[in-house]
Design a protein around this motif. Structure first.
Motif, PDB file in Angstrom:
ATOM      1  N   PHE A  27      19.693-102.233 -34.407  1.00  0.00           N
ATOM      2  CA  PHE A  27      19.017-101.018 -34.846  1.00  0.00           C
ATOM      3  C   PHE A  27      20.029 -99.888 -34.758  1.00  0.00           C
ATOM      4  O   PHE A  27      20.814 -99.828 -33.812  1.00  0.00           O
ATOM      5  N   TYR A  28      20.025 -99.005 -35.743  1.00  0.00           N
ATOM      6  CA  TYR A  28      21.026 -97.949 -35.738  1.00  0.00           C
ATOM      7  C   TYR A  28      20.424 -96.603 -36.114  1.00  0.00           C
ATOM      8  O   TYR A  28      19.349 -96.501 -36.705  1.00  0.00           O
ATOM      9  N   LEU A  29      21.176 -95.577 -35.775  1.00  0.00           N
ATOM     10  CA  LEU A  29      20.884 -94.193 -36.134  1.00  0.00           C
ATOM     11  C   LEU A  29      22.114 -93.669 -36.847  1.00  0.00           C
ATOM     12  O   LEU A  29      23.241 -93.962 -36.424  1.00  0.00           O
ATOM     13  N   SER A  30      21.926 -92.916 -37.918  1.00  0.00           N
ATOM     14  CA  SER A  30      23.082 -92.338 -38.605  1.00  0.00           C
ATOM     15  C   SER A  30      23.107 -90.829 -38.437  1.00  0.00           C
ATOM     16  O   SER A  30      22.057 -90.183 -38.335  1.00  0.00           O
ATOM     17  N   GLN A  31      24.314 -90.296 -38.378  1.00  0.00           N
ATOM     18  CA  GLN A  31      24.568 -88.856 -38.383  1.00  0.00           C
ATOM     19  C   GLN A  31      25.659 -88.665 -39.418  1.00  0.00           C
ATOM     20  O   GLN A  31      26.809 -89.018 -39.162  1.00  0.00           O
ATOM     21  N   ASN A  32      25.289 -88.145 -40.569  1.00  0.00           N
ATOM     22  CA  ASN A  32      26.196 -88.117 -41.709  1.00  0.00           C
ATOM     23  C   ASN A  32      26.690 -89.535 -41.947  1.00  0.00           C
ATOM     24  O   ASN A  32      25.894 -90.412 -42.213  1.00  0.00           O
ATOM     25  N   LYS A  89      22.460 -86.200 -26.562  1.00  0.00           N
ATOM     26  CA  LYS A  89      21.990 -85.790 -27.890  1.00  0.00           C
ATOM     27  C   LYS A  89      21.597 -87.010 -28.732  1.00  0.00           C
ATOM     28  O   LYS A  89      20.518 -87.069 -29.309  1.00  0.00           O
ATOM     29  N   ILE A  90      22.487 -87.999 -28.772  1.00  0.00           N
ATOM     30  CA  ILE A  90      22.226 -89.198 -29.581  1.00  0.00           C
ATOM     31  C   ILE A  90      21.083 -90.007 -28.977  1.00  0.00           C
ATOM     32  O   ILE A  90      20.239 -90.537 -29.701  1.00  0.00           O
ATOM     33  N   LYS A  91      21.024 -90.085 -27.659  1.00  0.00           N
ATOM     34  CA  LYS A  91      19.936 -90.814 -26.997  1.00  0.00           C
ATOM     35  C   LYS A  91      18.587 -90.230 -27.408  1.00  0.00           C
ATOM     36  O   LYS A  91      17.657 -90.974 -27.747  1.00  0.00           O
ATOM     37  N   ALA A  92      18.454 -88.913 -27.404  1.00  0.00           N
ATOM     38  CA  ALA A  92      17.193 -88.270 -27.781  1.00  0.00           C
ATOM     39  C   ALA A  92      16.829 -88.600 -29.226  1.00  0.00           C
ATOM     40  O   ALA A  92      15.673 -88.933 -29.525  1.00  0.00           O
ATOM     41  N   GLU A  93      17.790 -88.536 -30.124  1.00  0.00           N
ATOM     42  CA  GLU A  93      17.522 -88.841 -31.539  1.00  0.00           C
ATOM     43  C   GLU A  93      17.242 -90.327 -31.732  1.00  0.00           C
ATOM     44  O   GLU A  93      16.399 -90.709 -32.554  1.00  0.00           O
ATOM     45  N   PRO A 107      11.269 -95.354 -30.374  1.00  0.00           N
ATOM     46  CA  PRO A 107      10.698 -94.961 -29.074  1.00  0.00           C
ATOM     47  C   PRO A 107      10.659 -96.092 -28.045  1.00  0.00           C
ATOM     48  O   PRO A 107      10.807 -95.841 -26.847  1.00  0.00           O
ATOM     49  N   TYR A 108      10.494 -97.313 -28.475  1.00  0.00           N
ATOM     50  CA  TYR A 108      10.402 -98.454 -27.564  1.00  0.00           C
ATOM     51  C   TYR A 108      11.751 -98.807 -26.938  1.00  0.00           C
ATOM     52  O   TYR A 108      11.813 -99.604 -26.009  1.00  0.00           O
ATOM     53  N   TYR A 109      12.854 -98.208 -27.403  1.00  0.00           N
ATOM     54  CA  TYR A 109      14.178 -98.547 -26.895  1.00  0.00           C
ATOM     55  C   TYR A 109      14.477 -97.888 -25.545  1.00  0.00           C
ATOM     56  O   TYR A 109      15.447 -98.219 -24.887  1.00  0.00           O
TER      57      TYR A 109
END
Length: 157
Positions: A31-36, A84-88, A94-96
């Protein structure tokens, strides 16, 4: 094109990450999150992919029709970036939270060196690219046949 890619990266949740330790390869789905264009994912430091990243920070990602070669680093748990990244990340997944509470689970950041996107909005096999590191791109020669490529992998770690 950049806006289209950034929006595509934001919409998706899963990516495939390939790692190499100099001898063996590994491929995992995260699972990933992107920032730009940067990609963040959570993982246990004892997994094969993380052990390989400790040896060789070069990784390859596939997200839908997007391919990324990048440099991956573990984010320090006491850093502002981590918080910052943890919050996003927890907002998106949310389950992570229970996993991130584990001392062996970390967030990792992939900074792209080059990105390709197969653009199915256009006819044929249209492959757009964004080069973030010109030297890396020239060294891998992605469109040239190279019988015995000699790339100093560890130069980019």
């Amino acid at each position: 094109m950049n806006e289209y890619i950034i929006n595509t990266l934001k919409k998706k949740k899963l990516c495939s990450i390939a790692t190499f330790n100099g001898v063996f390869i590994d491929n995992a789905v995260v699972f990933y999150l992107s920032q730009n264009f940067s990609i963040y994912f959570g993982a246990y430091n004892y997994t094969t992919k993380c052990k390989f990243i400790n040896v060789n920070k070069l990784v390859a990602l596939t997200i839908g029709n997007i391919q990324i070669h990048g440099r991956c680093v573990k984010i320090g748990k006491n850093s502002l970036e981590y918080e910052k990244i943890k919050a996003e990340y927890l907002e998106k997944f949310p389950y992570y939270g229970e996993y991130l509470r584990d001392k062996n689970n970390y967030l990792y950041k992939v900074t792209p060196l080059v990105l390709w996107m197969y653009d199915n909005r256009k006819s044929g096999m249209n492959r757009e690219k964004i080069i973030f590191n010109e030297e890396y791109y020239k060294r891998i020669k992605p469109y040239d046949y190279v019988e015995n490529i000699q790339l100093d992998y560890f130069k980019y770690v």
